[in-house]
Scaffold this active site. Structure first.
Site, PDB file in Angstrom:
ATOM      1  N   ARG A 221     -23.840  13.153 -14.501  1.00 30.50           N
ATOM      2  CA  ARG A 221     -23.938  14.219 -12.970  1.00 30.50           C
ATOM      3  C   ARG A 221     -24.429  13.418 -12.472  1.00 30.50           C
ATOM      4  O   ARG A 221     -25.572  13.026 -12.681  1.00 30.50           O
ATOM      5  CB  ARG A 221     -24.298  15.656 -12.786  1.00 30.50           C
ATOM      6  CG  ARG A 221     -23.887  16.560 -14.352  1.00 30.50           C
ATOM      7  CD  ARG A 221     -22.536  16.748 -13.543  1.00 30.50           C
ATOM      8  NE  ARG A 221     -22.104  18.074 -14.844  1.00 30.50           N
ATOM      9  CZ  ARG A 221     -20.846  17.787 -15.060  1.00 30.50           C
ATOM     10  NH1 ARG A 221     -20.569  16.564 -15.806  1.00 30.50           N
ATOM     11  NH2 ARG A 221     -20.715  18.947 -15.280  1.00 30.50           N
ATOM     12  N   GLU A 250     -19.846  16.224  -4.231  1.00 33.78           N
ATOM     13  CA  GLU A 250     -18.371  15.824  -4.540  1.00 33.78           C
ATOM     14  C   GLU A 250     -17.519  17.073  -4.137  1.00 33.78           C
ATOM     15  O   GLU A 250     -18.028  18.332  -3.792  1.00 33.78           O
ATOM     16  CB  GLU A 250     -18.094  15.703  -5.978  1.00 33.78           C
ATOM     17  CG  GLU A 250     -19.289  15.573  -6.674  1.00 33.78           C
ATOM     18  CD  GLU A 250     -18.692  14.789  -8.128  1.00 33.78           C
ATOM     19  OE1 GLU A 250     -17.848  15.851  -9.039  1.00 33.78           O
ATOM     20  OE2 GLU A 250     -19.243  13.933  -9.385  1.00 33.78           O
ATOM     21  N   HIS A 269     -14.796  11.716 -10.426  1.00 37.34           N
ATOM     22  CA  HIS A 269     -14.690  12.123 -11.942  1.00 37.34           C
ATOM     23  C   HIS A 269     -14.088  12.691 -12.611  1.00 37.34           C
ATOM     24  O   HIS A 269     -13.561  13.954 -12.842  1.00 37.34           O
ATOM     25  CB  HIS A 269     -15.342  14.349 -11.146  1.00 37.34           C
ATOM     26  CG  HIS A 269     -16.597  14.567 -11.635  1.00 37.34           C
ATOM     27  ND1 HIS A 269     -17.515  15.660 -11.552  1.00 37.34           N
ATOM     28  CD2 HIS A 269     -16.251  14.574 -13.236  1.00 37.34           C
ATOM     29  CE1 HIS A 269     -17.934  15.841 -12.018  1.00 37.34           C
ATOM     30  NE2 HIS A 269     -17.284  15.708 -13.953  1.00 37.34           N
TER      31      HIS A 269
END
Length: 304
Positions: A221, A250, A269
């Site tokens: 993360r 994000e 991601h």
């Protein structure tokens, strides 16, 4: 998910909703719910028949254990469902940097045929004999260790409890040893969960301790790393490169300098994306339904 479930011909009656309002209207019909981001705990009073929730994600913050437990509703996560995909993505990032593939793609777009580099420090490299430091030796980290060993890399692992085993690493250490270990690593890969303990774990001190020739990889993360320290590290060319699948915010804000740094490779991601995702989740669901039908008390990836 619905299409993949129907292909299994289970004989279980099922329906699909794509909007929250529709879920509110129909949740009273369901004995079992397969959900993730659409779940809200406000649904519980409307779910009179509900006995079990199978989450399609490993993140469980959206579920109130207290409220579900009070209603006797069981809950299981999808932890590990894409561990193989994330580990393979991490290795792909490592290979991409070692073989200078981002540069090759950029040159292709510009129709540039680059010749062999005379400077050995700038040339493509091999993974054999290099040291990979894996921060987090759970499902993802242990699979990454296995892949790295196939490339003849030395793997040093870091985990919360070193006594829990090496999980395929050549040696294992505690989280507190990170700054001490990074100078040994050619590649530092974050594969751990985001917890209060791991938030900011890859600190300014950790980045400063990395070798100038080393590479930072993050498939965990974004907030496991101090992003400000990362940006300063890359701006100062303090390490060779960074490969990031995750960022603190994000989508990555357009103003972030990470976008345009030539020594940073970014994927949006997507490490956990895999064509097998739905089927992997459904495997967990069917196993848990079998356990519930047999009256077993323990579920796979049990939360409640």
């Amino acid at each position: 998910m619905m299409d993949r479930f129907e292909l299994r011909k289970t004989g279980i009656k099922c329906f699909e909703v794509r909007a929250y309002d529709d879920l509110v209207k129909r949740i009273g019909e369901a004995d079992v719910v397969l959900a993730s981001g659409m779940w809200k705990n406000d649904l519980i009073p409307h779910a009179g028949k509900l006995k079990f929730i199978q989450s399609i994600s490993s993140g469980m913050d959206q579920y109130s254990k207290e409220l579900l437990g009070a209603k006797g509703i069981r809950l299981a996560s999808a932890a590990g469902v894409n561990a193989r995909a994330v580990a393979e993505h991490a290795l792909a990032l490592i290979l991409a940097i070692a073989r200078r593939l981002p540069e090759a793609r950029d040159n292709q777009r510009k129709k540039v045929w680059r010749g062999m580099l005379g400077d050995l420090t700038q040339r493509e490299d091999e993974l054999g004999g290099k040291t990979l430091l894996v921060v987090g030796m759970g499902r993802i980290g242990s699979h990454l260790a296995k892949l790295a060993k196939a490339f003849d890399m030395k793997v040093v692992g870091i985990r919360r409890d070193p006594k829990a085993g090496t999980n395929g690493a050549d040696e294992i250490h505690g989280m507190g040893d990170l700054v001490k270990l990074v100078p040994q690593a050619d590649f530092v890969a974050l594969t751990c969960a985001l917890t209060p303990e791991t938030t900011g774990l890859m600190s300014a001190a950790a980045f400063a301790a990395m070798k100038p020739s080393s590479v930072f990889v993050n498939v965990a993360r974004g907030k496991v790393a101090d992003e400000e320290a990362l940006i300063k590290t890359m701006q100062g060319n303090k390490i060779w490169a960074a490969a990031l699948d995750v960022t603190a915010d994000e989508p990555l804000p357009t103003a972030s300098p990470l976008w345009t740094m030539p020594n940073v490779f970014i994927t949006p991601h997507t490490a956990g994306e895999t064509r097998a995702y739905e089927d992997n989740v459904l495997d967990i669901l069917m196993e848990n339904l079998d356990r519930l039908w047999r009256g077993e008390k323990t579920l796979r990836n049990q939360v409640l």
